[in-house]
Design a protein around this motif. Structure first.
Motif, PDB file in Angstrom:
ATOM      1  N   ARG A 122     214.352  69.827  70.671  1.00 43.55           N
ATOM      2  CA  ARG A 122     214.660  70.897  71.621  1.00 43.55           C
ATOM      3  C   ARG A 122     214.312  70.491  73.050  1.00 43.55           C
ATOM      4  O   ARG A 122     214.682  71.160  73.995  1.00 43.55           O
ATOM      5  N   GLY A 123     213.543  69.386  73.167  1.00 43.88           N
ATOM      6  CA  GLY A 123     213.164  68.923  74.502  1.00 43.88           C
ATOM      7  C   GLY A 123     212.047  69.747  75.123  1.00 43.88           C
ATOM      8  O   GLY A 123     211.861  69.759  76.337  1.00 43.88           O
ATOM      9  N   LEU A 124     211.263  70.425  74.284  1.00 44.44           N
ATOM     10  CA  LEU A 124     210.174  71.248  74.816  1.00 44.44           C
ATOM     11  C   LEU A 124     208.924  70.419  75.072  1.00 44.44           C
ATOM     12  O   LEU A 124     208.116  70.744  75.932  1.00 44.44           O
ATOM     13  N   TYR A 125     208.734  69.339  74.290  1.00 43.54           N
ATOM     14  CA  TYR A 125     207.489  68.570  74.383  1.00 43.54           C
ATOM     15  C   TYR A 125     207.779  67.095  74.609  1.00 43.54           C
ATOM     16  O   TYR A 125     208.674  66.524  74.005  1.00 43.54           O
ATOM     17  N   HIS A 126     206.981  66.494  75.473  1.00 43.80           N
ATOM     18  CA  HIS A 126     207.117  65.066  75.770  1.00 43.80           C
ATOM     19  C   HIS A 126     205.756  64.422  75.571  1.00 43.80           C
ATOM     20  O   HIS A 126     204.969  64.298  76.506  1.00 43.80           O
ATOM     21  N   GLY A 127     205.479  64.061  74.321  1.00 44.19           N
ATOM     22  CA  GLY A 127     204.175  63.480  74.005  1.00 44.19           C
ATOM     23  C   GLY A 127     204.168  61.974  74.172  1.00 44.19           C
ATOM     24  O   GLY A 127     205.142  61.360  74.624  1.00 44.19           O
ATOM     25  N   ARG A 128     203.052  61.379  73.770  1.00 48.83           N
ATOM     26  CA  ARG A 128     202.899  59.934  73.896  1.00 48.83           C
ATOM     27  C   ARG A 128     202.033  59.490  72.719  1.00 48.83           C
ATOM     28  O   ARG A 128     201.092  60.190  72.338  1.00 48.83           O
ATOM     29  N   THR A 129     202.359  58.341  72.144  1.00 48.33           N
ATOM     30  CA  THR A 129     201.533  57.846  71.037  1.00 48.33           C
ATOM     31  C   THR A 129     201.406  56.326  71.139  1.00 48.33           C
ATOM     32  O   THR A 129     202.379  55.651  71.508  1.00 48.33           O
ATOM     33  N   PRO A 130     200.233  55.766  70.802  1.00 45.49           N
ATOM     34  CA  PRO A 130     200.082  54.314  70.847  1.00 45.49           C
ATOM     35  C   PRO A 130     200.779  53.634  69.668  1.00 45.49           C
ATOM     36  O   PRO A 130     201.090  52.446  69.733  1.00 45.49           O
ATOM     37  N   ALA A 131     201.027  54.387  68.592  1.00 47.39           N
ATOM     38  CA  ALA A 131     201.639  53.745  67.422  1.00 47.39           C
ATOM     39  C   ALA A 131     202.312  54.754  66.499  1.00 47.39           C
ATOM     40  O   ALA A 131     201.824  55.869  66.301  1.00 47.39           O
ATOM     41  N   VAL A 132     203.456  54.326  65.976  1.00 45.30           N
ATOM     42  CA  VAL A 132     204.112  55.076  64.900  1.00 45.30           C
ATOM     43  C   VAL A 132     203.972  54.215  63.646  1.00 45.30           C
ATOM     44  O   VAL A 132     204.433  53.070  63.619  1.00 45.30           O
ATOM     45  N   ALA A 151     205.902  68.566  64.974  1.00 42.37           N
ATOM     46  CA  ALA A 151     205.770  67.166  64.554  1.00 42.37           C
ATOM     47  C   ALA A 151     205.585  66.199  65.719  1.00 42.37           C
ATOM     48  O   ALA A 151     205.698  64.995  65.548  1.00 42.37           O
ATOM     49  N   VAL A 152     205.291  66.723  66.921  1.00 43.10           N
ATOM     50  CA  VAL A 152     205.127  65.817  68.073  1.00 43.10           C
ATOM     51  C   VAL A 152     203.649  65.616  68.413  1.00 43.10           C
ATOM     52  O   VAL A 152     202.851  66.533  68.287  1.00 43.10           O
ATOM     53  N   PRO A 153     203.302  64.410  68.867  1.00 48.77           N
ATOM     54  CA  PRO A 153     201.911  64.158  69.272  1.00 48.77           C
ATOM     55  C   PRO A 153     201.627  64.748  70.660  1.00 48.77           C
ATOM     56  O   PRO A 153     202.560  65.093  71.385  1.00 48.77           O
ATOM     57  N   SER A 154     200.366  64.804  70.995  1.00 50.55           N
ATOM     58  CA  SER A 154     199.964  65.340  72.298  1.00 50.55           C
ATOM     59  C   SER A 154     200.338  64.365  73.422  1.00 50.55           C
ATOM     60  O   SER A 154     200.732  63.229  73.170  1.00 50.55           O
ATOM     61  N   GLU A 155     200.169  64.810  74.652  1.00 49.69           N
ATOM     62  CA  GLU A 155     200.569  64.009  75.825  1.00 49.69           C
ATOM     63  C   GLU A 155     199.537  62.944  76.185  1.00 49.69           C
ATOM     64  O   GLU A 155     199.826  62.033  76.951  1.00 49.69           O
ATOM     65  N   ASP A 156     198.307  63.064  75.661  1.00 54.12           N
ATOM     66  CA  ASP A 156     197.245  62.166  76.124  1.00 54.12           C
ATOM     67  C   ASP A 156     197.202  60.821  75.388  1.00 54.12           C
ATOM     68  O   ASP A 156     196.328  59.993  75.634  1.00 54.12           O
ATOM     69  N   GLY A 157     198.147  60.596  74.475  1.00 53.01           N
ATOM     70  CA  GLY A 157     198.217  59.298  73.801  1.00 53.01           C
ATOM     71  C   GLY A 157     197.079  59.045  72.822  1.00 53.01           C
ATOM     72  O   GLY A 157     196.791  57.904  72.461  1.00 53.01           O
ATOM     73  N   SER A 158     196.455  60.113  72.326  1.00 49.84           N
ATOM     74  CA  SER A 158     195.294  59.928  71.443  1.00 49.84           C
ATOM     75  C   SER A 158     195.652  60.082  69.957  1.00 49.84           C
ATOM     76  O   SER A 158     194.795  59.940  69.102  1.00 49.84           O
ATOM     77  N   GLN A 159     196.926  60.396  69.664  1.00 45.75           N
ATOM     78  CA  GLN A 159     197.275  60.690  68.264  1.00 45.75           C
ATOM     79  C   GLN A 159     198.286  59.684  67.716  1.00 45.75           C
ATOM     80  O   GLN A 159     199.250  59.325  68.386  1.00 45.75           O
ATOM     81  N   ILE A 160     198.047  59.287  66.461  1.00 42.94           N
ATOM     82  CA  ILE A 160     198.944  58.354  65.772  1.00 42.94           C
ATOM     83  C   ILE A 160     200.021  59.168  65.038  1.00 42.94           C
ATOM     84  O   ILE A 160     199.699  60.153  64.371  1.00 42.94           O
ATOM     85  N   VAL A 161     201.270  58.752  65.168  1.00 42.53           N
ATOM     86  CA  VAL A 161     202.334  59.416  64.405  1.00 42.53           C
ATOM     87  C   VAL A 161     202.516  58.680  63.081  1.00 42.53           C
ATOM     88  O   VAL A 161     202.593  57.447  63.050  1.00 42.53           O
TER      89      VAL A 161
END
Ligand code: MLT
Ligand code: ZN
Length: 470
Positions: A33-43, A79-89
């Protein structure tokens, strides 16, 4: 991110099972939906339950949060990670085998990453039907569907995803595997653990595989699209079908003229198979596995009475599989058409079936009073009381300005829903979008019990944090 964690994950899943480049991880960090723009160090993409269990153990030991992800079709950012890059998908996509189909037991055993479509196809090849149908079934995966307890078009007859689960295999928050892949119709041995994980949105553990119930494949199916006089008329028509043969009503969907208009405008190839556009529509699907079930006769008799009673002004009955698909497309493309038309606010609400007309009437008035020009796109699963009371931005309004008022709009709709003894989330779940509503709606003993369950099963708070619970 703790030192060496990514290298340890790589050792478990190998290079094909790990994505770390931003271009590769980005699609997993945003919702459709384009509501969230998270960041993750690894999938991390494990290939089987053993790898999944080792991945979870590894992350849990480092206290790193995990976000399980299936087809990433959540409507609420679940199902999206947070923006701070602290969560692994953790993507389940490679665990996608249908491992067994039993047409006598009427069960299907499937890994979490299989799409619903693939599971349906496997059931069909065995002469059965997996009676769960949602618009995103080509992409949505079984694990996500169960984790969100998806509903869809067949709830009126077969219930929600929850009602189709006989067994589960789950990787718990500490990496332990619970193998509950039983396919028993009766098993009365204590707490029903599987139902705890269904609808938990990945906050208690990760579903790795499931045993689902099937039904025999229908031998007759009929689909009709009707122009109806009003929402009340649609409800009356539904009641008539129920009285004629409740067991044959596979789906009963309502659509407004506004929503249908968006589909006809924005979806290539969409065509209205009726004489003229109407203000309200009903789509009915009937199915039976009885040979000589007489469905067409029943359908025509009910429609003819409804025409005489001025409930229905025009109707078309699909004469082929192509026509059936074309009618369903008008319904299934509502979300996509809305997306193309501009910004929208979704209210996935439910009320007792008898109160659907009142819901649409009162919530429409509340929204019009709040924002002149707002377009009400109400549609959905009338047969089970779940209406997508979606709002499209006024034609010339700035999209961001409209979305900035999403809570105001949701609150106005929710006030009506509450008054009608309904729910603020019927089938999409709570995700990241709606935890703030939980205290108001589920506060007190209910939310308290949920928190205690969460603390007992995930004491480290590593399973999909920030979702579901406020
Ligand atoms: C559907 O039933 O099409 C979706 O759940 C609706 C939505 O976009 O809200
Ligand atoms: Zn729906």
């Amino acid at each position: 991110m703790p030192d060496g964690l990514v290298a340890r994950l790589l050792a478990i899943v190998g290079p094909r099972g790990l994505l770390t480049e931003r271009v590769d991880t980005a699609p997993y960090a945003e919702d459709w939906r384009g509501l969230y723009h998270g960041r993750t160090p690894a999938v991390v993409r494990p290939i089987d339950t053993d790898q999944l269990s080792r991945v979870v153990k590894c992350c849990a030991a480092s206290g790193v949060a995990m976000v399980p992800q299936g087809g990433n079709t959540s409507m609420v950012g679940g199902a999206v990670p947070s923006e701070d890059g602290s969560q692994i998908v953790i993507s389940l996509a490679r665990m996608n085998r249908v491992t067994a189909v039993d047409p006598v037991d009427l069960t299907l055993t499937v890994e979490a990453g299989a799409t619903l479509q693939a599971a349906q196809d496997a059931a069909e090849a065995a002469g059965c039907l997996l009676p769960l149908s949602i618009g995103s079934q080509g992409t949505a995966q079984i694990g996500g569907i169960l984790s969100t307890n998806a509903g869809g078009n067949n709830t009126v007859r077969y219930g929600n995803a929850r009602d189709l689960v006989l067994g589960l295999e789950v990787v718990l928050a500490d990496g332990q595997v619970w193998n509950g892949l039983r396919r028993l119709r009766k098993d009365n041995t204590g707490y029903c653990l599987r139902q705890l994980f269904v609808g938990a949105e990945g906050t208690l553990g990760i579903i790795a595989a499931a045993v689902l119930k099937l039904v025999p494949r229908p031998v007759e199916t009929e689909v009709a699209l009707c122009a109806v006089a009003s929402v009340e008329a649609a409800l009356d028509l539904f009641a008539r079908f129920q009285r004629a043969d409740a067991a044959a009503v596979q789906a009963f969907e309502y659509m407004s003229g506004t929503g249908m208009g968006l589909v006809l405008t924005h979806i290539p190839g969409a065509k209205l198979p009726l004489r003229a556009p109407a203000a309200h529509y009903a789509l009915v699907e009937l199915a039976t596995s009885r040979v000589g079930g007489g469905l067409r006769e029943m359908l025509e008799a009910v429609l003819s009475d409804a025409l005489d009673a001025d409930l229905v002004s025009d109707a078309v009955v699909a004469g082929s599989e192509t026509q059936r698909a074309a009618i369903w497309k008008l319904r299934e493309e509502h979300s996509e058409a809305q997306k193309r038309a501009g910004a929208s606010v979704k209210n996935d609400v439910s009320v007792p079936v008898s109160r659907v007309p009142e819901l649409i009437d009162r919530a429409s008035a509340a929204c019009a009073a709040l924002m002149p020009g707002i377009r009400v796109v109400a549609f959905g699963h009338m047969g089970d009381g779940n209406i997508h009371f979606n709002l499209e931005q006024p034609e010339h309004m700035d999209a961001a300005a409209f979305l900035a008022r999403d809570h105001e709009i949701m609150d106005a709709v929710c006030a009506v829903v509450r008054d009608l003894d309904g729910s603020f989330s019927a089938e999409h779940g709570v995700g990241r979008l709606k935890p703030y509503l939980m205290p108001q709606w589920r506060g007190g003993a209910e939310l308290d019990t949920m928190r205690r369950i969460k603390a007992a099963l995930d004491p480290g708070g590593v399973m999909n944090p920030g979702k579901l619970l406020p």
